[in-house]
Design a protein around this motif. Structure first.
Motif, PDB file in Angstrom:
ATOM      1  N   MET A   1       0.857  -1.188   0.000  1.00  0.00           N
ATOM      2  CA  MET A   1       0.000   0.000   0.000  1.00  0.00           C
ATOM      3  C   MET A   1       0.890   1.235   0.000  1.00  0.00           C
ATOM      4  O   MET A   1       1.672   1.453   0.923  1.00  0.00           O
ATOM      5  N   GLU A   2       0.832   2.026  -1.028  1.00  0.00           N
ATOM      6  CA  GLU A   2       1.659   3.213  -1.160  1.00  0.00           C
ATOM      7  C   GLU A   2       0.994   4.398  -0.480  1.00  0.00           C
ATOM      8  O   GLU A   2      -0.204   4.656  -0.684  1.00  0.00           O
ATOM      9  N   VAL A   3       1.782   5.119   0.239  1.00  0.00           N
ATOM     10  CA  VAL A   3       1.252   6.307   0.916  1.00  0.00           C
ATOM     11  C   VAL A   3       0.828   7.348  -0.095  1.00  0.00           C
ATOM     12  O   VAL A   3      -0.179   8.036   0.063  1.00  0.00           O
ATOM     13  N   GLY A   4       1.601   7.443  -1.176  1.00  0.00           N
ATOM     14  CA  GLY A   4       1.299   8.464  -2.171  1.00  0.00           C
ATOM     15  C   GLY A   4      -0.010   8.254  -2.893  1.00  0.00           C
ATOM     16  O   GLY A   4      -0.461   9.107  -3.655  1.00  0.00           O
ATOM     17  N   GLY A   5      -0.628   7.109  -2.670  1.00  0.00           N
ATOM     18  CA  GLY A   5      -1.874   6.842  -3.362  1.00  0.00           C
ATOM     19  C   GLY A   5      -3.058   7.618  -2.825  1.00  0.00           C
ATOM     20  O   GLY A   5      -4.070   7.746  -3.502  1.00  0.00           O
ATOM     21  N   LEU A   6      -2.962   8.116  -1.607  1.00  0.00           N
ATOM     22  CA  LEU A   6      -4.046   8.884  -0.995  1.00  0.00           C
ATOM     23  C   LEU A   6      -3.483  10.193  -0.439  1.00  0.00           C
ATOM     24  O   LEU A   6      -2.307  10.262  -0.053  1.00  0.00           O
ATOM     25  N   GLU A   9      -4.070  13.981   4.289  1.00  0.00           N
ATOM     26  CA  GLU A   9      -5.178  14.246   5.210  1.00  0.00           C
ATOM     27  C   GLU A   9      -6.048  13.004   5.401  1.00  0.00           C
ATOM     28  O   GLU A   9      -6.520  12.722   6.511  1.00  0.00           O
ATOM     29  N   LEU A  10      -6.242  12.258   4.313  1.00  0.00           N
ATOM     30  CA  LEU A  10      -7.056  11.061   4.415  1.00  0.00           C
ATOM     31  C   LEU A  10      -6.342   9.982   5.217  1.00  0.00           C
ATOM     32  O   LEU A  10      -6.958   9.253   5.995  1.00  0.00           O
ATOM     33  N   TRP A  11      -5.032   9.848   4.999  1.00  0.00           N
ATOM     34  CA  TRP A  11      -4.263   8.889   5.794  1.00  0.00           C
ATOM     35  C   TRP A  11      -4.355   9.220   7.280  1.00  0.00           C
ATOM     36  O   TRP A  11      -4.492   8.333   8.127  1.00  0.00           O
ATOM     37  N   ARG A  12      -4.280  10.514   7.626  1.00  0.00           N
ATOM     38  CA  ARG A  12      -4.367  10.903   9.041  1.00  0.00           C
ATOM     39  C   ARG A  12      -5.741  10.531   9.619  1.00  0.00           C
ATOM     40  O   ARG A  12      -5.844  10.107  10.772  1.00  0.00           O
ATOM     41  N   LEU A  13      -6.778  10.688   8.805  1.00  0.00           N
ATOM     42  CA  LEU A  13      -8.107  10.329   9.262  1.00  0.00           C
ATOM     43  C   LEU A  13      -8.202   8.823   9.517  1.00  0.00           C
ATOM     44  O   LEU A  13      -8.767   8.376  10.517  1.00  0.00           O
ATOM     45  N   ILE A  14      -7.624   8.044   8.623  1.00  0.00           N
ATOM     46  CA  ILE A  14      -7.657   6.586   8.781  1.00  0.00           C
ATOM     47  C   ILE A  14      -6.873   6.158  10.015  1.00  0.00           C
ATOM     48  O   ILE A  14      -7.344   5.377  10.845  1.00  0.00           O
ATOM     49  N   LEU A  15      -5.678   6.711  10.148  1.00  0.00           N
ATOM     50  CA  LEU A  15      -4.825   6.320  11.267  1.00  0.00           C
ATOM     51  C   LEU A  15      -5.390   6.754  12.616  1.00  0.00           C
ATOM     52  O   LEU A  15      -5.071   6.172  13.660  1.00  0.00           O
ATOM     53  N   ARG A  31       9.779   5.362   6.886  1.00  0.00           N
ATOM     54  CA  ARG A  31       9.920   6.712   7.402  1.00  0.00           C
ATOM     55  C   ARG A  31       8.669   7.547   7.135  1.00  0.00           C
ATOM     56  O   ARG A  31       8.242   8.324   7.989  1.00  0.00           O
ATOM     57  N   THR A  32       8.088   7.383   5.950  1.00  0.00           N
ATOM     58  CA  THR A  32       6.904   8.180   5.623  1.00  0.00           C
ATOM     59  C   THR A  32       5.758   7.861   6.573  1.00  0.00           C
ATOM     60  O   THR A  32       5.063   8.763   7.058  1.00  0.00           O
ATOM     61  N   TRP A  33       5.550   6.581   6.846  1.00  0.00           N
ATOM     62  CA  TRP A  33       4.498   6.202   7.792  1.00  0.00           C
ATOM     63  C   TRP A  33       4.832   6.693   9.208  1.00  0.00           C
ATOM     64  O   TRP A  33       3.947   7.075   9.960  1.00  0.00           O
ATOM     65  N   TYR A  34       6.099   6.645   9.558  1.00  0.00           N
ATOM     66  CA  TYR A  34       6.521   7.136  10.867  1.00  0.00           C
ATOM     67  C   TYR A  34       6.163   8.616  11.021  1.00  0.00           C
ATOM     68  O   TYR A  34       5.621   9.042  12.050  1.00  0.00           O
ATOM     69  N   GLU A  35       6.448   9.409   9.969  1.00  0.00           N
ATOM     70  CA  GLU A  35       6.125  10.826  10.016  1.00  0.00           C
ATOM     71  C   GLU A  35       4.621  11.066  10.045  1.00  0.00           C
ATOM     72  O   GLU A  35       4.134  12.009  10.678  1.00  0.00           O
ATOM     73  N   LEU A  36       3.852  10.196   9.357  1.00  0.00           N
ATOM     74  CA  LEU A  36       2.398  10.313   9.408  1.00  0.00           C
ATOM     75  C   LEU A  36       1.877  10.078  10.834  1.00  0.00           C
ATOM     76  O   LEU A  36       0.990  10.784  11.317  1.00  0.00           O
ATOM     77  N   VAL A  37       2.444   9.065  11.482  1.00  0.00           N
ATOM     78  CA  VAL A  37       2.013   8.776  12.854  1.00  0.00           C
ATOM     79  C   VAL A  37       2.362   9.942  13.788  1.00  0.00           C
ATOM     80  O   VAL A  37       1.565  10.323  14.650  1.00  0.00           O
ATOM     81  N   LEU A  38       3.540  10.528  13.571  1.00  0.00           N
ATOM     82  CA  LEU A  38       3.930  11.674  14.389  1.00  0.00           C
ATOM     83  C   LEU A  38       3.008  12.870  14.155  1.00  0.00           C
ATOM     84  O   LEU A  38       2.760  13.666  15.063  1.00  0.00           O
ATOM     85  N   SER A  39       2.492  13.008  12.954  1.00  0.00           N
ATOM     86  CA  SER A  39       1.657  14.166  12.623  1.00  0.00           C
ATOM     87  C   SER A  39       0.286  14.117  13.293  1.00  0.00           C
ATOM     88  O   SER A  39      -0.485  15.068  13.195  1.00  0.00           O
ATOM     89  N   LEU A  40      -0.022  13.006  13.966  1.00  0.00           N
ATOM     90  CA  LEU A  40      -1.308  12.885  14.657  1.00  0.00           C
ATOM     91  C   LEU A  40      -1.253  13.439  16.073  1.00  0.00           C
ATOM     92  O   LEU A  40      -2.119  13.145  16.902  1.00  0.00           O
TER      93      LEU A  40
END
Length: 959
Positions: A1-6, A9-15, A31-40
């Motif tokens: 599952m590629e992060v760039g596919g969505l 903002e939508l990834w943050r909502l899902i997470l 790393r990209t997922w790690y940064e997404l988790v931190l952004s929450l």
């Protein structure tokens, strides 16, 4: 599952719907997922942090409305600290690799209460295995006798805090335990709800009501997010414990008592608590520049603080902005402060501090023709020993530069700067011993922290309000206080006595009923970088052999003295800004001492420094300015060395002293004060003339009774070796200029020595001796360009004038109606008579050089008598006789005087060469004498013919 596919903002909502374990797994993907988790941080992490029943808001109880810097980091710290109790089971480091293959121990969940497996806590503990979780169901759980905790367990209340109440007394005999989400109440038979003498216990999100928690070494504890209502904690010889984010209310005694030296016998939890304390330690931050006090009064008359003001001093034609109080907008701020000091206050208004030109006494009084004629007859005198000091006074730009340099040198230091320079303070600030109390609230009770019998505690970022006292530290104990807020205590905020010590730094101490900090009985703390203000009494009191280092504090707006030293108190006070007090800046009374150096003392209602009743401090290199009364007051029986201070722009006198005092006033710059530069009065202190905090309204009965015991020769108190005892008040090597009245005003009943001063351009006379029943010795001074006469001696005064240079004053050089000696002076270029003896004057006038530009050199009137001989009297421009003996006294003897008339310019130039112009000071200039401080000695010895004082020769030792 590629992060760039969505979209992100939508990834943050899902997470944001994931549970904590799933968030942890997602952060490990890449790393990209790690940064997404931190952004929450402000969404999901905030929900997890606030939704946990075991924790409260990270900034509770002091700032529950302020969000933490990172919700994720706060949640992490909560989680890690909650697991501390389980870390005693870890294997040695040598077998860490085996942890991958170690099977987890099964932890059972045992329910206690109605509908649970066990009906009582005692029964559940009897069946529990190590590290089981005991869940107390909602309701009241009561045990009729003491419960022994022999197995490490976790006791957790189900539901919200308050749903589970536990009436119990627990004695822990196991290595570790944790209790969470429970309301503790004492059993009927004891007030102790929990105690341990060896193990570690952890309390999270609990309430304690009317009970006591006891921890004895080697036992230790961690208490977090708990409320203590009429409850307390007693710690005895605990090596290390942590109290964090707790609230203490309604205590009948101290909320936390720390007794005994931290034990060297540490249990397993100490290293984990030390690591936790370091990781949670708040970073050392500077005070917010925008957080400035405001000076106002509310409807009830309470002092509120408004914008800090600055004071402007006028030097010559230049306006030099002086540091007043705490500087301008930012005491710790940038270099632009030099240009901003004068923005808020025009303290140097023309009518209050008029511009005084250095030559004001004669520059505007004559036409150009008169000036040309005067130049022809003028005797050159600029080469005397104090001429360089006089030149500095006349150079207004140089004066301005010096003031700027002074205010820069006295700039307030930050705590970080202090810790970098003071290794002892740095060691104290970093210490982790005893009880660590962080971000707690103590309110509405009797006491906050009581430390005694060599106990040690560290208090950080806590609030103490509406207590009888905040901290009481005695009996060789040690307290470290960093960034606390202490206010509205009914007594002193911080009380130290009986050889207590420690570090009190970066605290906000205000609005207390007694002193902000009270130091007594040999206590010796470091008091650094605090704001101590708006107190109903003094800011800091040092009493009864108290010591301490008081440095880089802002002390302002207190109703009594900013710092009050008495009964053999002997602190080192340096680098503080003491301002806008309603009494004196620093008061030294009742045999107080102290090294008071490098402070800014401004805008106080009474004396900048007030010394009386045996007070004997060293007052050195301070800026004392813009006061609403006198700069320095030396009252009845006051003593002390007053050296190297800049005393500017005060609305009273520069220095006010009584004749019963014995100060040593040396090498001070005393200028631009509204009344006298230095005034000496014979009257005793009148209690009605001075504010309440200066004369003993504080409660010091204990110290008063013990003063005799403490002043013994074996005491540690001592004066610097450079201090030399004096038997006569001494004013020497001072620059006294541009004051609003006489430079030196004497109305004294005791002897006084005035040696080697520069008295220049004052608005009245240079020296006025109006009363002097004992000898006033005025020797080797430069007295010039004053708006009236050089020296005035009234009837019945005893004066010795020797070796002075009295030049270009706007009236007579010397007018005397008294008795004494006028010997070896240069009285040159004054606009009226050089020397005038009036009424019943009885003076011995010998070996002087005298010239008046347009009046008599010497004039004797009325019943003046004495001896006038061997004087050299020069003719001025006037056609009058240069000697006018009009006295009616039969025993007025005039003989062997040399009268010289003008012949040619060359003769005039030679007239003040052998000897050169006076005053003469061995070793040359004032600066070289003063630069070496109290250690350098230069002597001035002059033979006295028949009129010596104290049966000896005049001997002036210049320190």
């Amino acid at each position: 599952m590629e992060v760039g596919g969505l979209p992100a903002e939508l990834w943050r909502l899902i997470l944001s719907y994931l549970r904590l374990p799933d968030l942890g797994r997602c952060s490990l993907v890449c790393r990209t997922w790690y940064e997404l988790v931190l952004s929450l941080d402000k969404t999901r992490w905030r929900q997890l942090c606030l939704g946990c029943l075991e924790h409260r808001h990270p900034n509770w109880p002091n700032q529950p409305g302020v969000e933490p810097r990172s919700w994720r980091e706060a949640f992490k710290q909560h989680y890690l600290s909650s697991k501390t109790w389980t870390k005693n089971t870890q294997d040695p480091e040598s077998s860490n690799c085996l942890s991958l293959f170690r099977r987890r121990k099964g932890r059972r969940r045992l329910c206690v209460g109605a509908g649970g497996e066990f009906s009582s806590l005692r029964a559940a503990l009897a069946a529990a295995s190590p590290y089981d979780r005991l869940v107390l169901l909602p309701g009241v759980h009561e045990e009729q006798s003491e419960v022994l905790l022999k197995v490490p367990v976790e006791v957790v209340g189900q539901g919200k805090l308050g749903d589970v109440a536990l009436l119990v007394s627990i004695d822990q005999h196991c290595p570790t335990a944790r209790l969470c989400n429970v309301v503790f109440m004492p059993a009927r038979f004891t007030s102790v709800v929990y105690k341990t003498t060896s193990g570690y216990v952890q309390f999270d999100n609990c309430n304690f009501e009317s009970g006591q928690l006891q921890i004895h070494a080697p036992g230790t504890c961690q208490v977090k997010f708990c409320t203590f209502s009429q409850s307390s904690i007693y710690l005895r010889s605990v090596a290390l414990c942590i109290l964090e984010n707790c609230e203490f209310t309604g205590s009948e005694n101290a909320s936390v008592t720390v007794e005994g030296c931290p034990s060297s016998d540490r249990n397993w939890a100490c290293k984990h608590l030390a690591a936790l304390a370091k990781s949670c330690a708040a970073s050392m931050r500077e005070p917010d520049p925008a957080d400035r006090p405001m000076a106002k009064r509310d409807g009830s008359g309470e002092l509120l603080l408004g914008p800090l003001r600055t004071c402007e001093i006028v030097v010559g034609e230049e306006r030099s902005s002086l540091l007043s109080a705490a500087g301008a907008r930012d005491l710790l701020g940038s270099a632009q402060e030099d240009s901003e000091f004068g923005e808020n206050l025009q303290a140097a208004k023309e009518e209050e501090y008029p511009v005084l030109d250095s030559n004001s006494s004669d520059s505007d009084l004559h036409s150009d023709d008169e000036e040309d004629a005067q130049a022809m007859y003028k005797l050159p005198y600029q080469g005397h020993s104090l001429s360089h000091t006089l030149a500095d006074i006349m150079d207004s730009r140089l004066q301005s530069n010096r003031l700027h340099a002074l205010q820069k040198d006295l700039k307030l230091k930050s705590l970080q700067q202090e810790l970098q320079q003071d290794k002892e303070a740095q060691s104290l600030a970093n210490s982790l011993q005893g009880c660590i109390i962080r971000q707690c609230l103590f309110r509405d009770g009797k006491g906050g922290i009581f430390i005694y019998s060599r106990g040690q505690a560290k208090l950080e970022e806590s609030i103490f309000r509406d207590l009888t006292y905040a901290v009481r530290c005695i009996q060789n104990s040690k307290v470290i206080m960093l960034r606390n807020d202490i206010h509205h205590c009914k007594a002193s905020g911080i009380f130290l006595r009986l050889s207590a010590g420690g570090l009190i730094a970066d605290n906000n101490i205000h609005s207390n009923s007694e002193a902000g900090v009270d130091i007594r009985k040999g206590a010796n703390p470091l008091v650094l970088c605090n704001k101590i203000h708006s107190g109903l009494r003094s800011g800091i009191v040092v009493v009864g052999n108290g010591k301490g280092i008081i440095r880089s504090n802002q002390i302002y707006g207190n109703k009594e003295a900013g710092i009050y030293i008495l009964y053999n108190g002997n602190p080192a006070v340096s680098g503080n800004h003491i301002f806008q007090g309603l009494a004196a800046g620093i008061a030294v009374n009742e045999n107080g001492k102290g090294q008071i150096t490098g402070n800014v003392i401004c805008e106080n209602q009474w004396g900048g420094a007030d010394i009386r009743h045996g007070g004997d401090p060293v007052l050195r290199n301070n800026l004392i300015s813009c006061g609403y009364s006198d700069g320095v007051v030396v009252g009845e029986r006051g003593k002390g060395l007053i050296e190297g201070n800049a005393i500017y722009g005060n609305k009273g006198c520069g220095v006010w002293m009584t004749s019963s005092s014995l100060p040593h006033l040396i090498n001070n710059q005393i200028s631009h004060n509204s009344i006298y530069g230095v005034a000496v009065f014979c009257r005793k202190d009148d209690a009605g003339d001075y504010p309440l905090g200066q004369g003993g309204s504080e409660n010091f009965q204990e110290e008063r009774e013990g003063a005799g015991r403490e002043n013994d020769p074996n005491s540690e108190e001592e004066h610097p070796a450079a201090r030399c005892p004096i038997s006569v008040a001494l004013v020497e090597l001072n620059s006294i200029n541009h004051n609003g009245a006489a430079g030196l005003h004497v109305k004294s009943s005791e002897a006084l020595n005035v040696i080697a001063n520069v008295i220049h351009a004052n608005r009245d006379g240079g020296v006025a001796v109006l009363q002097s029943s004992q000898l006033t010795r005025i020797a080797n001074n430069s007295i010039s360009c004053n708006s009236r006469g050089g020296v005035l001696v009234e009837a019945e005064c005893q004066v010795e004038l020797r070796g002075n240079g009295i030049y270009e004053n706007s009236s007579h050089g010397i007018v005397s109606k008294g008795e004494g000696i006028i010997m070896e002076n240069d009285i040159i270029g004054n606009h009226r008579c050089g020397l005038q003896l009036l009424q019943a004057a009885d003076m011995k006038v010998t070996k002087n050089r005298i010239q008046s530009f347009q009046d008599y050199g010497i004039a004797l009137f009325d019943e003046a008598k004495g001896l006038v001989q061997e004087n050299l009297i020069f003719q001025g421009r006037s056609k009058k006789s240069i000697l006018r003996p009009m006295s009616n006294a039969e025993d007025c003897v005039i003989q062997n005087n040399k009268l010289l008339t003008f012949k040619q310019r060359f003769d005039m130039e030679c007239m003040l060469i052998n000897p050169p112009a006076r005053p003469h000071i061995e070793g040359g200039a004032l600066g070289s004498c003063a630069a070496a401080g109290g250690q350098r000695v230069s002597s001035i010895t002059t033979r006295v013919d028949g009129g010596c004082h104290n049966h000896g020769s005049i001997f002036c030792t210049v320190l």
